[in-house]
Write an enzyme that holds these catalytic residues in place. Structure first.
Site, PDB file in Angstrom:
ATOM      1  N   TYR A  72       1.136  -1.096  -0.539  1.00 33.18           N
ATOM      2  CA  TYR A  72       0.140   0.275   0.017  1.00 33.18           C
ATOM      3  C   TYR A  72       0.045   1.550   0.044  1.00 33.18           C
ATOM      4  O   TYR A  72       0.767   2.367  -1.100  1.00 33.18           O
ATOM      5  CB  TYR A  72      -0.861   0.100   1.406  1.00 33.18           C
ATOM      6  CG  TYR A  72      -2.197   1.009   1.320  1.00 33.18           C
ATOM      7  CD1 TYR A  72      -2.716   0.614   0.963  1.00 33.18           C
ATOM      8  CD2 TYR A  72      -1.331   2.541   1.462  1.00 33.18           C
ATOM      9  CE1 TYR A  72      -4.124   1.604   0.433  1.00 33.18           C
ATOM     10  CE2 TYR A  72      -3.004   3.183   1.962  1.00 33.18           C
ATOM     11  CZ  TYR A  72      -4.011   2.957   1.208  1.00 33.18           C
ATOM     12  OH  TYR A  72      -4.982   4.088   1.072  1.00 33.18           O
ATOM     13  N   PHE A 125      -7.527  19.059 -24.464  1.00 28.27           N
ATOM     14  CA  PHE A 125      -9.021  17.948 -24.641  1.00 28.27           C
ATOM     15  C   PHE A 125      -9.540  17.696 -24.508  1.00 28.27           C
ATOM     16  O   PHE A 125      -9.757  18.804 -22.767  1.00 28.27           O
ATOM     17  CB  PHE A 125      -7.096  16.973 -24.015  1.00 28.27           C
ATOM     18  CG  PHE A 125      -7.844  15.447 -24.135  1.00 28.27           C
ATOM     19  CD1 PHE A 125      -8.079  14.565 -25.824  1.00 28.27           C
ATOM     20  CD2 PHE A 125      -8.342  14.695 -23.221  1.00 28.27           C
ATOM     21  CE1 PHE A 125      -8.559  13.565 -25.879  1.00 28.27           C
ATOM     22  CE2 PHE A 125      -8.570  13.076 -23.725  1.00 28.27           C
ATOM     23  CZ  PHE A 125      -9.531  12.824 -25.186  1.00 28.27           C
ATOM     24  N   ASP A 126     -10.751  17.058 -24.589  1.00 24.23           N
ATOM     25  CA  ASP A 126     -12.021  16.726 -23.954  1.00 24.23           C
ATOM     26  C   ASP A 126     -11.682  17.119 -22.081  1.00 24.23           C
ATOM     27  O   ASP A 126     -11.939  18.035 -21.993  1.00 24.23           O
ATOM     28  CB  ASP A 126     -12.894  16.227 -24.691  1.00 24.23           C
ATOM     29  CG  ASP A 126     -12.986  15.283 -25.743  1.00 24.23           C
ATOM     30  OD1 ASP A 126     -11.433  15.989 -26.825  1.00 24.23           O
ATOM     31  OD2 ASP A 126     -13.257  14.061 -26.101  1.00 24.23           O
ATOM     32  N   ASP A 216       0.357  18.633 -21.480  1.00 26.97           N
ATOM     33  CA  ASP A 216      -0.226  17.778 -21.342  1.00 26.97           C
ATOM     34  C   ASP A 216       0.262  17.340 -22.009  1.00 26.97           C
ATOM     35  O   ASP A 216       0.015  16.990 -23.272  1.00 26.97           O
ATOM     36  CB  ASP A 216      -1.661  18.607 -21.556  1.00 26.97           C
ATOM     37  CG  ASP A 216      -2.847  16.847 -21.585  1.00 26.97           C
ATOM     38  OD1 ASP A 216      -2.847  16.464 -20.977  1.00 26.97           O
ATOM     39  OD2 ASP A 216      -3.966  17.692 -22.038  1.00 26.97           O
ATOM     40  N   ALA A 218       0.744  13.608 -22.730  1.00 21.07           N
ATOM     41  CA  ALA A 218       0.428  12.101 -23.133  1.00 21.07           C
ATOM     42  C   ALA A 218       1.672  11.505 -24.492  1.00 21.07           C
ATOM     43  O   ALA A 218       2.048  10.456 -24.708  1.00 21.07           O
ATOM     44  CB  ALA A 218      -1.105  12.051 -23.379  1.00 21.07           C
ATOM     45  N   LYS A 259      -0.776   6.203 -23.758  1.00 23.12           N
ATOM     46  CA  LYS A 259      -0.411   6.788 -24.836  1.00 23.12           C
ATOM     47  C   LYS A 259       1.237   6.096 -25.014  1.00 23.12           C
ATOM     48  O   LYS A 259       1.636   5.355 -25.120  1.00 23.12           O
ATOM     49  CB  LYS A 259      -0.308   7.997 -24.979  1.00 23.12           C
ATOM     50  CG  LYS A 259      -2.305   7.946 -25.524  1.00 23.12           C
ATOM     51  CD  LYS A 259      -2.875   8.750 -24.227  1.00 23.12           C
ATOM     52  CE  LYS A 259      -4.544   8.711 -24.692  1.00 23.12           C
ATOM     53  NZ  LYS A 259      -5.266   9.878 -23.805  1.00 23.12           N
TER      54      LYS A 259
END
Ligand code: PLP
Length: 461
Positions: A72, A125-126, A216, A218, A259
């Protein structure tokens, strides 16, 4: 040198795919309400819906899974992944998350310090846009002039419009800008790359006004490859050096590892020398994603990601990856099918507005072609056009997208050139009967994100 790169891997494991009969495809599409999102993947022969989490892992990644330390707190797998992320980015702090939107929901609200704030991006991006709006801010896109000019052969259609960027900052006031988000490659604008020169210029502006810059990223590895290939001053730099330069130009890195992480699930938050922000993220990640040393991932997921991040920076892998997209694009273009050119990093975008001018935008030409492509050959693509864009929240009228694109998205290390030959043959058949393709109307339409769940039927003229 062959015209297209040769594959830098061989096949070690296979997964069966089946082309069901045309009658059955017709029936399945009807049952799915003429919405390929609602098809079962086993009824699809070539699945080009997305490149997100759909790629193949390598033997090294499968081997690494076995080494996952499922603790954990403080697992060995976390420290292994942390070392890789810090080395690649040069950043100081790392938090794993379950996927890209997990990173967005943890970080973005922390940058919104007052009402009416704004994020500026080459294109949000959305999900990024959704998290900006959920945090009470507004998302403004300022892509380069060349972005939506199909006829312009421009190597970096993912770029920012720098003039507009500065104008927006001054117009709204520096204190209202929550951050500048560099989406690399620019997913929603066709997986198009952003040049290093553009990234550096954005950085200069952000430093001048003291605004945080967020990558961002990806598909940052694919973007680095494009920079190496297309930017004269960078052709002698290695992919890793280019990536480092890019990271140097920002403060925060958010990544959907589904990605360029070459994994089926995973995401990354990395932060440069802002300990207070790191602490705030650690506090938020607990209720949303999990303890800060696993963030919603199993130890084995982190192991696979640690290996995948390295593999995605391999020049031989990247060359083949980008050439696969280029190959499919070239086949379609040779058949006279209008595509976004040059092709970007993860998909071929077919301009269905141009292909089917007889179908009005609010009868969704690209979605109609997507349905035909499934019936013709069991291929699933996705509409990136007016169906996706939705309705104006004030007038409830259908909004018109700048382009009616059908996206044929290429999963990583998954299909072969034989599959692309087949996709091109099927597409040609559909293209030849394009004038007979009918538009679609709604049977059911949800008020938000309608494209995922819509039920439709062909309009009988
Ligand atoms: C996929 C993607 C995201 C969201 O990531 P998920 O892993 O799907 O949650 C964010 N930004 C960009 C540019 C993406 O391509």
């Amino acid at each position: 040198m062959p015209r297209y790169a040769l594959p830098p891997y061989k096949i070690k494991m296979v997964e069966e795919i089946r082309l069901i009969s045309k009658e059955l495809r017709q029936k399945r599409l009807e049952e799915a309400g003429y919405n390929p999102f609602r098809l079962r993947s086993e009824d699809v022969y070539i699945d080009l819906l997305t490149d997100s989490g759909t790629g193949a892992m390598s033997d090294r990644q499968w081997g690494a899974l076995m080494q996952g330390d499922e603790s954990y707190a403080g697992s060995r797998s976390f420290y292994k992944l942390e070392e890789v992320v810090k080395r690649i980015t040069g950043y100081d702090y790392f938090i794993p998350v379950h996927q890209g939107r997990g990173a967005e929901q943890v970080v973005l609200p922390l940058l919104v310090k007052q009402p009416n704030m704004i994020f500026l991006s080459n294109t949000h991006f959305d999900t990024t846009r959704a998290h900006v709006e959920l945090s009470g801010a507004r998302a403004i896109d300022i892509p380069a002039k060349e972005t939506y000019d199909a006829s312009a052969v421009f190597p970096f259609k993912g770029n920012f419009d720098l003039e507009k960027l500065e104008k927006q900052i001054l117009e709204h006031g520096i204190e209202r800008i929550a951050g500048i988000i560099m989406t690399i490659t620019n997913n929603s604008a066709g997986g198009q790359p952003v040049s290093l020169a553009n990234i550096k210029a954005v950085r200069e502006i952000s430093l001048r006004y003291g605004i945080k810059t967020i990558i961002d990223g990806a598909r940052y590895a694919e973007n680095a490859y494009f920079i190496q290939q297309r930017e004269e001053s960078c052709k002698h730099m290695s992919i890793k050096e280019i990536a480092k330069e890019v990271f140097h130009c920002a403060d925060i890195f958010l990544m959907s590892a589904k990605k360029d992480g070459l994994v089926n699930i995973g995401g990354i938050i990395a932060i440069k020398n802002d300990f207070a922000l790191f602490q705030a993220c650690q506090t938020r990640v607990v209720p949303y994603e999990g303890f800060p040393t696993y963030g919603g991932l199993a130890g084995r997921d982190m192991e696979a990601l640690a290996v995948g991040l390295e593999e995605a920076l391999d020049p031989a892998y990247l060359r083949y990856r980008i050439d696969e997209v280029r190959y499919l694009g070239d086949l379609l273009q040779a058949a006279g099918i209008p595509i976004q050119f040059p092709t970007g990093g993860h998909a071929v975008f077919v301009d269905c507005g141009q292909m089917c001018p007889h179908i009005p935008f609010d009868q969704f030409p690209a979605h109609s072609v997507a349905c035909e492509l499934y019936i013709e050959g069991g291929i699933r693509g996705v509409e990136i056009g007016s169906l996706l864009l939705g309705r104006d929240p004030d007038t409830l009228e259908n909004m018109k997208a700048p382009k009616e694109y059908l996206r044929l998205t290429i999963p990583r290390r998954t299909y072969t050139f034989e599959h692309w030959n087949y996709v091109a043959e099927v597409f040609k058949n559909v293209f030849e009967r394009r004038e007979s393709i009918k538009g679609l109307e709604f049977v059911y339409e949800s008020p938000v994100l309608r494209h995922f769940t819509a039920l439709m039927k062909p309009i009988q003229a």
